[in-house]
Motif scaffolding. Structure first.
Motif, PDB file in Angstrom:
ATOM      1  N   LEU A   7       0.823  -1.213   0.000  1.00  0.00           N
ATOM      2  CA  LEU A   7       0.000   0.000   0.000  1.00  0.00           C
ATOM      3  C   LEU A   7       0.859   1.267   0.000  1.00  0.00           C
ATOM      4  CD1 LEU A   7      -2.819  -0.973   2.559  1.00  0.00           C
ATOM      5  CD2 LEU A   7      -3.041  -0.776   0.069  1.00  0.00           C
ATOM      6  N   SER A   8       2.098   1.134   0.453  1.00  0.00           N
ATOM      7  CA  SER A   8       3.004   2.296   0.466  1.00  0.00           C
ATOM      8  C   SER A   8       4.096   2.160  -0.596  1.00  0.00           C
ATOM      9  CB  SER A   8       3.639   2.452   1.849  1.00  0.00           C
ATOM     10  OG  SER A   8       4.271   1.249   2.244  1.00  0.00           O
ATOM     11  N   SER A   9       3.847   1.316  -1.582  1.00  0.00           N
ATOM     12  CA  SER A   9       4.827   1.124  -2.650  1.00  0.00           C
ATOM     13  C   SER A   9       5.015   2.400  -3.473  1.00  0.00           C
ATOM     14  CB  SER A   9       4.364  -0.009  -3.579  1.00  0.00           C
ATOM     15  OG  SER A   9       5.173  -0.071  -4.738  1.00  0.00           O
ATOM     16  N   PRO A  10       6.246   2.704  -3.886  1.00  0.00           N
ATOM     17  CA  PRO A  10       6.473   3.876  -4.741  1.00  0.00           C
ATOM     18  C   PRO A  10       5.995   3.641  -6.181  1.00  0.00           C
ATOM     19  CG  PRO A  10       8.526   2.677  -4.396  1.00  0.00           C
ATOM     20  CD  PRO A  10       7.508   2.031  -3.509  1.00  0.00           C
ATOM     21  N   SER A  11       5.663   2.412  -6.498  1.00  0.00           N
ATOM     22  CA  SER A  11       5.180   2.085  -7.844  1.00  0.00           C
ATOM     23  C   SER A  11       3.664   2.250  -7.909  1.00  0.00           C
ATOM     24  CB  SER A  11       5.556   0.649  -8.208  1.00  0.00           C
ATOM     25  OG  SER A  11       4.862   0.231  -9.372  1.00  0.00           O
ATOM     26  N   PRO A  12       3.144   3.217  -8.677  1.00  0.00           N
ATOM     27  CA  PRO A  12       1.690   3.418  -8.767  1.00  0.00           C
ATOM     28  C   PRO A  12       0.901   2.161  -9.159  1.00  0.00           C
ATOM     29  CG  PRO A  12       2.833   5.275  -9.726  1.00  0.00           C
ATOM     30  CD  PRO A  12       3.877   4.245  -9.438  1.00  0.00           C
ATOM     31  N   PRO A  13       1.343   1.367 -10.147  1.00  0.00           N
ATOM     32  CA  PRO A  13       0.575   0.160 -10.501  1.00  0.00           C
ATOM     33  C   PRO A  13       0.490  -0.844  -9.352  1.00  0.00           C
ATOM     34  CG  PRO A  13       2.088   0.733 -12.268  1.00  0.00           C
ATOM     35  CD  PRO A  13       2.474   1.561 -11.094  1.00  0.00           C
ATOM     36  N   ILE A  14       1.604  -1.019  -8.619  1.00  0.00           N
ATOM     37  CA  ILE A  14       1.613  -1.959  -7.495  1.00  0.00           C
ATOM     38  C   ILE A  14       0.701  -1.457  -6.372  1.00  0.00           C
ATOM     39  CG2 ILE A  14       3.050  -2.937  -5.658  1.00  0.00           C
ATOM     40  CD1 ILE A  14       5.342  -3.090  -7.660  1.00  0.00           C
ATOM     41  N   LYS A  15       0.802  -0.159  -6.081  1.00  0.00           N
ATOM     42  CA  LYS A  15      -0.038   0.443  -5.046  1.00  0.00           C
ATOM     43  C   LYS A  15      -1.518   0.300  -5.411  1.00  0.00           C
ATOM     44  CE  LYS A  15       1.278   4.471  -3.616  1.00  0.00           C
ATOM     45  NZ  LYS A  15       1.487   5.938  -3.632  1.00  0.00           N
ATOM     46  N   LYS A  16      -1.840   0.571  -6.669  1.00  0.00           N
ATOM     47  CA  LYS A  16      -3.207   0.458  -7.162  1.00  0.00           C
ATOM     48  C   LYS A  16      -3.730  -0.975  -7.016  1.00  0.00           C
ATOM     49  CE  LYS A  16      -6.903   0.769  -9.912  1.00  0.00           C
ATOM     50  NZ  LYS A  16      -8.204   1.102  -9.327  1.00  0.00           N
ATOM     51  N   ALA A  17      -2.910  -1.949  -7.418  1.00  0.00           N
ATOM     52  CA  ALA A  17      -3.313  -3.357  -7.318  1.00  0.00           C
ATOM     53  C   ALA A  17      -3.533  -3.751  -5.856  1.00  0.00           C
ATOM     54  CB  ALA A  17      -2.256  -4.250  -7.966  1.00  0.00           C
ATOM     55  N   ALA A  18      -2.648  -3.278  -4.973  1.00  0.00           N
ATOM     56  CA  ALA A  18      -2.737  -3.629  -3.549  1.00  0.00           C
ATOM     57  C   ALA A  18      -4.002  -3.059  -2.912  1.00  0.00           C
ATOM     58  CB  ALA A  18      -1.493  -3.123  -2.811  1.00  0.00           C
ATOM     59  N   VAL A  19      -4.307  -1.802  -3.184  1.00  0.00           N
ATOM     60  CA  VAL A  19      -5.473  -1.187  -2.559  1.00  0.00           C
ATOM     61  C   VAL A  19      -6.767  -1.787  -3.105  1.00  0.00           C
ATOM     62  CG1 VAL A  19      -5.779   0.789  -4.158  1.00  0.00           C
ATOM     63  CG2 VAL A  19      -6.429   1.018  -1.762  1.00  0.00           C
ATOM     64  N   ASP A  20      -6.762  -2.198  -4.350  1.00  0.00           N
ATOM     65  CA  ASP A  20      -7.942  -2.872  -4.908  1.00  0.00           C
ATOM     66  C   ASP A  20      -8.194  -4.204  -4.199  1.00  0.00           C
ATOM     67  OD1 ASP A  20      -8.596  -0.918  -6.730  1.00  0.00           O
ATOM     68  OD2 ASP A  20      -7.585  -1.866  -8.435  1.00  0.00           O
ATOM     69  N   ILE A  21      -7.119  -4.946  -3.949  1.00  0.00           N
ATOM     70  CA  ILE A  21      -7.254  -6.235  -3.268  1.00  0.00           C
ATOM     71  C   ILE A  21      -7.732  -6.039  -1.835  1.00  0.00           C
ATOM     72  CG2 ILE A  21      -6.008  -8.270  -2.432  1.00  0.00           C
ATOM     73  CD1 ILE A  21      -4.136  -7.952  -4.889  1.00  0.00           C
ATOM     74  N   VAL A  22      -7.165  -5.037  -1.153  1.00  0.00           N
ATOM     75  CA  VAL A  22      -7.588  -4.745   0.228  1.00  0.00           C
ATOM     76  C   VAL A  22      -9.058  -4.347   0.253  1.00  0.00           C
ATOM     77  CG1 VAL A  22      -7.294  -3.163   2.174  1.00  0.00           C
ATOM     78  CG2 VAL A  22      -5.287  -4.140   1.045  1.00  0.00           C
ATOM     79  N   ARG A  23      -9.470  -3.517  -0.684  1.00  0.00           N
ATOM     80  CA  ARG A  23     -10.881  -3.122  -0.772  1.00  0.00           C
ATOM     81  C   ARG A  23     -11.774  -4.355  -0.941  1.00  0.00           C
ATOM     82  NH1 ARG A  23     -12.864  -0.696  -5.417  1.00  0.00           N
ATOM     83  NH2 ARG A  23     -11.753  -2.432  -6.438  1.00  0.00           N
ATOM     84  N   ASP A  24     -11.352  -5.283  -1.801  1.00  0.00           N
ATOM     85  CA  ASP A  24     -12.137  -6.498  -2.009  1.00  0.00           C
ATOM     86  C   ASP A  24     -12.186  -7.355  -0.742  1.00  0.00           C
ATOM     87  OD1 ASP A  24     -12.549  -5.648  -4.593  1.00  0.00           O
ATOM     88  OD2 ASP A  24     -11.003  -6.943  -5.472  1.00  0.00           O
TER      89      ASP A  24
END
Length: 336
Positions: A12-29
Motif C-alpha cells: 500500500l506504500s509502494s512507490p510504484s503506482p501500478p503496485i499500489k493500485k493493485a494492492a489497494v484494490d485487493i484490500v478493498r475487495d
C-alpha cells in the motif's frame, strides 16, 4: 517471516503506482467479506493509517481506499480505532481539499464514525474552544448548498451525520445555537426531493426537540420553517377549507389549500409527531401549536392515517392535548 497479508499491506506504500493500485484494490475487495474484515482487523495498526494516507491520491487509488475504510468502519471496534488515530480530522481535511474526488465516500465514512460517542466528540471538536463546531458548520453549509448532480448527491448523507450528532446534548446545543443558525438552514432541506435528506432533517428536528425544556425559545425562533416541516407530513391528503386555513400562518395555509405530495415514509410522520409531543410538553410550545391551528391539522391527518405506529403517535399527542386542556379548564373554574 511476513504473512501473505502483511506483504500485501506493505504494498500500500509502494512507490510504484501500478503496485499500489493493485494492492489497494485487493484490500478493498477483502473488506467486502466478514472473513476479510476479521483478517484485516488483526492488522488495524497498519491497514488504517496506510489507507488514510491514500485518500489524498488520485481517484484510481483514493476511491478503493475510501471504500475500504467505509467497509472497515462498519465494525465498531475498528471505527473506534479510526477515531483514536484522528481519522475524523483526516477525513475533513481531505473532504475540503481542492480536487477531492471521493466526497460521497468520505461523508459516508463520517456517518459510520459518528455512530460512536467518541466520533461525535471528534466531529464537534470537543475541547477545542476556538475550533468548536467548525467542522459541523462546514458540513451543514455543503449539505444546504449542494444539489443533486448527474453522479448523485455527494453530501446527502450529511443528513445521517446530523441525526447522529443530535443524539448527544452537545450536538443539539450546537445546532440550536441561534448565533450559528444551523437548524434554520437544515430545516429548509426538508423540501428536498431526496428521501434521505428529508428523513435526516426530520430526525434531526425530533432530536433537537429533546432540548425543548431548556431551549424552547431557540426552537420557536424558526417557527416559520419549523411548523411546516412538522405539520405538513401529518396533515393528511385533503385540501383544507378556507375556514381552517384562515387560522393558520401563510406558509402552512397556502400549502394545505392545494393538492400536495403526501409523505409516504411512516417513520418521518412518527418523527414529526414525536417532535410535536416534545414541544407541547411545554406551555409556550402548546400556545405556539394552538396558534397555528395545529390540533385541527392533526385531527384531519389522523382521519387519513392507516399505519398503526403512526396512529399511536397521533393518539399520544392527542391525549396530551386533551389532558392539558382539561387541566387548564379546571384551573379556570377554580379561579372563578
Amino acid at each position: 517471516m511476513a504473512t501473505e497479508l502483511e506483504e500485501l499491506l506493505g504494498f500500500l506504500s509502494s512507490p510504484s503506482p501500478p503496485i499500489k493500485k493493485a494492492a489497494v484494490d485487493i484490500v478493498r475487495d477483502y473488506t467486502g467479506s466478514e472473513d476479510g474484515l476479521r483478517s484485516l482487523g488483526k492488522y488495524s495498526n497498519v491497514v488504517l493509517p496506510s489507507l488514510s494516507g491514500l485518500l489524498a491520491e488520485g481517484k484510481e487509488v483514493s476511491e478503493p481506499a475510501a471504500e475500504a475504510l467505509v467497509n472497515l468502519s462498519q465494525n465498531s471496534d475498528l471505527a473506534g480505532k479510526m477515531v483514536e488515530m484522528d481519522m475524523v480530522r483526516k477525513v475533513m481535511d481531505n473532504l475540503y481539499r481542492k480536487g477531492c474526488e471521493v466526497t460521497g465516500l468520505l461523508v459516508m465514512l463520517l456517518v459510520n464514525l459518528t455512530q460512536l460517542d467518541a466520533g461525535i466528540d471528534s466531529l464537534l471538536q470537543h475541547g477545542d474552544d476556538k475550533m468548536h463546531g467548525l467542522y459541523v458548520m462546514k458540513l451543514v453549509r455543503s449539505f444546504c448548498t449542494s444539489s443533486i448532480e448527474e453522479k448523485g448527491d455527494p453530501f446527502e448523507h450529511v443528513a445521517s451525520i446530523l441525526v447522529n450528532i443530535s443524539q448527544k446534548e452537545a450536538g443539539r446545543k450546537l445546532l440550536l445555537d441561534p448565533k450559528r443558525g444551523l437548524l434554520k438552514q437544515i430545516i429548509r432541506q426538508f423540501d428536498s426531493g431526496s428521501p434521505l435528506r428529508k428523513k435526516g432533517v426530520s430526525g434531526t428536528i425530533r432530536n433537537c426537540c429533546f432540548e425543548a425544556d431548556s431551549q424552547l425559545q431557540n426552537v420557536l425562533l424558526i417557527s416559520e420553517f419549523l411548523w411546516p416541516a412538522l405539520l405538513l407530513p401529518v396533515a393528511g391528503n385533503k385540501i383544507y377549507s378556507e375556514k381552517d386555513v384562515s387560522k393558520m400562518p401563510l406558509e402552512l395555509g397556502s400549502a394545505l389549500s392545494i393538492e400536495r405530495e403526501v409523505i409516504v415514509d411512516p417513520e418521518i410522520r412518527v418523527q414529526a409527531l414525536d417532535a410535536i409531543y416534545l414541544l407541547i410538553l411545554q406551555e409556550a410550545g402548546r400556545r405556539a401549536f394552538w396558534s397555528v391551528n395545529g390540533p385541527r391539522i392533526l385531527q384531519i391527518g389522523y382521519e387519513d392515517e392507516e399505519n398503526p405506529q403512526v396512529m399511536e403517535a397521533y393518539e399520544r399527542v392527542g391525549s396530551l392535548l386533551i389532558q392539558e386542556n382539561g387541566t387548564s379548564e379546571a384551573s379556570t373554574q377554580v379561579s372563578d
